[in-house]
Design an enzyme around this catalytic site. Structure first.
Site, PDB file in Angstrom:
ATOM      1  N   LYS A   1       8.594 -11.636 -15.309  1.00 53.13           N
ATOM      2  CA  LYS A   1       7.326 -12.033 -14.378  1.00 53.13           C
ATOM      3  C   LYS A   1       6.581 -13.119 -13.721  1.00 53.13           C
ATOM      4  O   LYS A   1       6.547 -14.209 -12.912  1.00 53.13           O
ATOM      5  CB  LYS A   1       7.024 -10.653 -13.475  1.00 53.13           C
TER       6      LYS A   1
ATOM      7  N   LYS B   1      18.504 -18.770  -9.390  1.00 52.10           N
ATOM      8  CA  LYS B   1      19.366 -17.447  -9.064  1.00 52.10           C
ATOM      9  C   LYS B   1      20.612 -16.769 -10.170  1.00 52.10           C
ATOM     10  O   LYS B   1      19.902 -15.903 -10.750  1.00 52.10           O
ATOM     11  CB  LYS B   1      19.359 -17.160  -7.892  1.00 52.10           C
TER      12      LYS B   1
ATOM     13  N   CYS C   1       1.185  -1.414   0.105  1.00 58.14           N
ATOM     14  CA  CYS C   1      -0.010   0.104  -0.259  1.00 58.14           C
ATOM     15  C   CYS C   1       0.658   1.363  -0.177  1.00 58.14           C
ATOM     16  O   CYS C   1       1.829   1.082   0.922  1.00 58.14           O
ATOM     17  CB  CYS C   1      -1.055  -0.002   1.046  1.00 58.14           C
TER      18      CYS C   1
ATOM     19  N   ASN D   1      -1.052   1.858   5.566  1.00 58.04           N
ATOM     20  CA  ASN D   1      -0.106   1.078   5.088  1.00 58.04           C
ATOM     21  C   ASN D   1       0.579  -0.100   5.850  1.00 58.04           C
ATOM     22  O   ASN D   1       1.044   0.292   7.263  1.00 58.04           O
ATOM     23  CB  ASN D   1       0.370   1.542   4.456  1.00 58.04           C
ATOM     24  N   GLY D   2       0.250  -1.499   6.129  1.00 60.13           N
ATOM     25  CA  GLY D   2       1.035  -2.055   7.424  1.00 60.13           C
ATOM     26  C   GLY D   2      -0.216  -3.211   7.476  1.00 60.13           C
ATOM     27  O   GLY D   2      -1.520  -3.670   7.107  1.00 60.13           O
TER      28      GLY D   2
ATOM     29  N   ARG E   1       4.388   1.042  -6.727  1.00 62.76           N
ATOM     30  CA  ARG E   1       4.812  -0.256  -5.346  1.00 62.76           C
ATOM     31  C   ARG E   1       3.869  -1.428  -5.707  1.00 62.76           C
ATOM     32  O   ARG E   1       3.496  -2.577  -5.093  1.00 62.76           O
ATOM     33  CB  ARG E   1       4.318   0.841  -4.366  1.00 62.76           C
TER      34      ARG E   1
ATOM     35  N   GLU F   1      17.600 -23.451  -6.087  1.00 61.53           N
ATOM     36  CA  GLU F   1      16.727 -22.745  -6.189  1.00 61.53           C
ATOM     37  C   GLU F   1      17.687 -21.232  -6.008  1.00 61.53           C
ATOM     38  O   GLU F   1      18.228 -20.342  -6.858  1.00 61.53           O
ATOM     39  CB  GLU F   1      16.320 -22.083  -4.676  1.00 61.53           C
TER      40      GLU F   1
ATOM     41  N   TRP G   1      -2.647  -2.334  -2.184  1.00 64.20           N
ATOM     42  CA  TRP G   1      -1.913  -3.827  -2.082  1.00 64.20           C
ATOM     43  C   TRP G   1      -2.784  -4.815  -1.146  1.00 64.20           C
ATOM     44  O   TRP G   1      -2.509  -4.971   0.091  1.00 64.20           O
ATOM     45  CB  TRP G   1      -1.367  -3.694  -2.429  1.00 64.20           C
TER      46      TRP G   1
ATOM     47  N   HIS H   1      28.785 -39.926  -8.652  1.00 62.13           N
ATOM     48  CA  HIS H   1      27.480 -41.068 -10.153  1.00 62.13           C
ATOM     49  C   HIS H   1      27.715 -40.440 -11.316  1.00 62.13           C
ATOM     50  O   HIS H   1      26.644 -40.321 -12.648  1.00 62.13           O
ATOM     51  CB  HIS H   1      26.255 -40.707  -9.785  1.00 62.13           C
TER      52      HIS H   1
ATOM     53  N   GLU I   1      19.453 -17.118 -13.884  1.00 65.86           N
ATOM     54  CA  GLU I   1      18.120 -16.296 -14.349  1.00 65.86           C
ATOM     55  C   GLU I   1      18.772 -14.841 -14.300  1.00 65.86           C
ATOM     56  O   GLU I   1      18.157 -14.373 -15.708  1.00 65.86           O
ATOM     57  CB  GLU I   1      17.422 -16.299 -13.611  1.00 65.86           C
TER      58      GLU I   1
HETATM   59  O1  M6R Z   1       4.364 -16.521  -9.383  1.00 63.89           O
HETATM   60  P1  M6R Z   1       5.109 -17.668  -9.694  1.00 63.89           P
HETATM   61  O2  M6R Z   1       5.781 -18.210  -8.287  1.00 63.89           O
HETATM   62  O3  M6R Z   1       3.769 -19.392  -9.853  1.00 63.89           O
HETATM   63  O4  M6R Z   1       6.345 -17.858 -11.064  1.00 63.89           O
HETATM   64  C1  M6R Z   1       7.079 -19.344 -10.737  1.00 63.89           C
HETATM   65  C2  M6R Z   1       7.895 -18.764 -11.607  1.00 63.89           C
HETATM   66  O5  M6R Z   1       8.060 -18.630 -12.942  1.00 63.89           O
HETATM   67  C3  M6R Z   1       9.332 -18.092 -10.872  1.00 63.89           C
HETATM   68  O6  M6R Z   1       9.029 -18.493  -9.302  1.00 63.89           O
HETATM   69  C4  M6R Z   1      10.270 -17.746 -11.799  1.00 63.89           C
HETATM   70  O7  M6R Z   1      10.968 -19.078 -11.467  1.00 63.89           O
HETATM   71  C5  M6R Z   1      11.187 -16.583 -11.092  1.00 63.89           C
HETATM   72  N1  M6R Z   1      11.327 -16.583 -11.910  1.00 63.89           N
HETATM   73  C6  M6R Z   1      12.837 -17.780 -10.328  1.00 63.89           C
HETATM   74  O8  M6R Z   1      13.596 -16.373  -9.758  1.00 63.89           O
END
Ligand code: M6R
Length: 613
Positions: free
Chosen positions: A608, A490, A2, A100-101, A27, A486, A74, A509, A493
């Protein structure tokens, strides 16, 4: 997240409020509104949707007041709707507030206010604030806000207007940002500096438990006890773009730094104390029919994509360890085509930051058709996932703008821990005493996460030494294997480095054939029972010429002689390490991306929200 704004001065307030709200659009929001003290009294206009909707609503009327507050919402409590939009007013419509909060004790306060004759209009947590201020109002608005602050728990930045005190706006904060701006024609409040830059660069930041009383020509500051305080005026040098990012160079960096707060917001409201024993417990009221999870034949499926899927993999370890319940974790795009065996006794946890990922939604609908119970973990109130699931647990991380998911991941993990611990307790796997101890440990996580940022310079230097490595492997066992995956994602990407994750025991293996002097291996070592094994794995890759970074706890020196470099995390229980151990790798990926000349917020070929298959 928010956004709140306010203006008191000599100019007509409405256009200034709309203009400031536009500056807070970055935001993220789903509805907007304003309240202005006009000559006919308090006028409130609000609408679900973009700010243009509100502008259209206001286009046909001229609201003449020079005092007003505004809000972009939000959604957290209550779906996005006209009625849930801010400002909210008291019953008589004399007092308006923007917030906001998160008000953590809103349910209790709502009950109490209802017993005192208040009828609520919205589903929001914020509305209690307007009614409480009215309840405590006795001719002194500042006093009424102070008394309200004493009764609300959680986080807030507040703007308050009253017809009875038309010469002032009251502002207050705790754990949510709020800044005062000094303009030529009047004074402003805002959640964030970008909303003020068109009018002033002279600002004062309000601290927690402080209040400000804004008049047209001056501003007074008070403590929560009502004592006056002198505050410093700061000059803002940032341009608008830098200000939107809170002074950080990128949204990703800002969002990584927001993790301690996001974790607090997600965890704190869900940890309660049992009245009789005083022991901690988890409030799982968001999950309908949680008792059903006790059934002997229950199985859990976790389905998601990308980072959310990695949270699911950690989830498997968590549920199996704490609740001794079988868990299957699936990539949504695989699950939907594999003709899965699931049915009405199964529980599906569907994880998605956006709540709009096409494969995740398709998998959820498939599971739903089989009669299974659907529990969503998502960050977006009103998203398709949240509307179609049987129950929803929100991650209260605020909008995540950078493509690389960071704070969504750690808050998704925190939700999984809370469900698993609660389930472990109701299934009789962990006692109430153990539940209390584990929750106490979880309460420490946000502060421990904040501590990791003390190592940011060190990680930046590490990235400077290794950003041009062509092969980066992450390895670990159990929880550390999930975090390796993970971390590799990161780094891929945003830095476009070829990185892979390996279960450390799998190395010999096959993957070890890839290791040579050009390889960086990051070894996660947070599972104490497996330290010796990890030490051997490190020695194996070192013997083939790899450079090794070990990530372990502060009190561990086992790897000092083996690894080339060691990074030490604040000590927490082994099982809770994922909420911490990912953070250095997020930072490492970010700095590698910068050093390679990339835009970490908008990596190539990625969106995104992946709303197509
Ligand atoms: O909005 P979601 O959590 O469903 O998105 C899933 C993936 O597309 C998302 O986590 C993607 O792998 C990210 N870019 C990773 O940083």
């Amino acid at each position: 997240m928010c956004g709140i704004v306010g203006y008191i001065g000599t100019e007509v307030a409405t256009p200034l409020l709309l203009d400031s709200l536009k500056k807070l659009e970055y935001r993220g929001y789903d509805s907007a509104g304003i309240a202005v003290l006009a000559h006919e009294g308090l006028v409130v206009r609000k609408a679900k949707g973009r700010l243009t909707k509100l502008e259209q609503l206001l286009a046909s009327e001229a609201i003449d007041g020079t005092v007003g507050i505004g809000h972009t919402r939000w959604a957290t409590h209550g779906e996005p709707s006209d009625i849930n939009s801010h400002p909210h007013t008291d019953v008589s419509g004399n007092i308006a507030i923007v917030h906001n909060g998160i008000i953590e004790n809103h349910a209790k306060l709502r009950d109490w206010l209802e017993k005192h004759g208040v009828t609520f209009r919205s589903q929001t947590d914020s509305e209690v604030i307007a009614h409480l201020i009215d309840f405590h109002y006795n001719g002194d608005l500042l006093q009424a806000v102070r008394e309200t602050m004493a009764r609300i728990e959680g986080s807030y930045a507040l703007g308050v207007l009253s017809e009875d005190a038309p010469d002032r706006i009251i502002a207050a904060r705790k754990d949510s940002p709020l800044v005062i701006g000094y303009g030529k024609t009047g004074n402003y409040i805002a959640s964030d500096v970008p909303a003020l830059l068109a009018h002033t660069r002279e600002v004062t930041y309000i601290d927690d438990y402080e209040l400000a009383v804004l008049f047209a020509d001056h501003v007074e500051f008070y403590t929560e006890d009502g004592d006056p305080v002198q505050k410093e005026i700061c000059h803002i040098e940032w341009d608008v773009e830098a200000a939107e990012k809170g002074g950080y160079e990128h949204f990703m960096l800002k969002e990584m730094h927001e993790q301690p707060k996001a974790l607090t917001d997600t965890i704190r409201p869900r940890i309660i104390r049992d009245e009789s024993s005083g022991l901690r417990n988890v409030d799982m009221h968001e999950v309908k029919d949680f008792e059903r999870w006790k059934a002997e034949d229950s199985r859990i499926f976790i389905v998601a994509c990308g980072t959310a899927w990695h949270a699911g993999i950690v989830g498997k370890y968590i549920f199996e360890q704490f609740a001794r319940i079988p868990v299957e974790v699936d990539i949504a795009s695989e699950f939907r085509y594999r003709n899965p065996l699931c049915g009405k006794n199964d529980i599906f946890i569907i994880i998605s930051q956006s709540g709009e990922t096409a494969d995740t939604l398709a998998a959820m609908r498939l599971a739903k058709r089989s009669g299974a119970e659907i529990v969503a973990i998502t960050n977006v109130v009103g998203s398709t996932l949240s509307r179609e699931a049987d129950s929803v647990l929100y991650t209260w991380a605020g909008p995540e703008i950078a493509v690389a998911s960071t704070k969504a991941f750690t808050t998704q993990l925190s939700c999984l821990y809370l469900i698993a611990l609660k389930l472990g307790n109701i299934r009789g796997v962990i006692s109430h005493q153990q539940l209390d101890e584990h929750l106490k440990e979880i309460e420490r996580i946000p502060a421990a996460a904040a501590k990791i940022f003390d190592m940011e310079d060190e990680l930046q230097r590490f990235a400077a030494r290794h950003f041009n490595k062509t092969k980066v492997f992450f390895m670990g066992r159990l929880f550390d294997y999930a975090i390796s995956m993970e971390s590799a994602l990161k780094l891929k990407e945003i830095s476009y480095t070829h990185s892979e994750a390996f279960a450390a025991g799998e190395l010999k293996h096959g993957p070890i054939a890839l290791v040579d002097t050009s390889t960086l291996v990051v070894a996660f070592c947070t599972q104490r029972a497996l330290f010796e094994k990890m030490d051997s794995n490190m020695k194996e890759v070192k013997a083939r010429g790899a450079t090794v970074l070990a990530i372990t706890f502060d009190d561990v020196d086992t790897f000092d002689g083996t690894a080339d470099e060691t990074l030490k995390l604040p000590v927490v229980l082994d099982q809770f390490s994922p909420m911490l151990s990912i953070i250095p790798c997020q930072l490492y990926a970010y700095y590698c991306s910068i050093l390679r000349g990339n835009d970490p917020d908008k990596p190539r070929n990625l969106a995104k929200s992946v709303t197509v298959e």
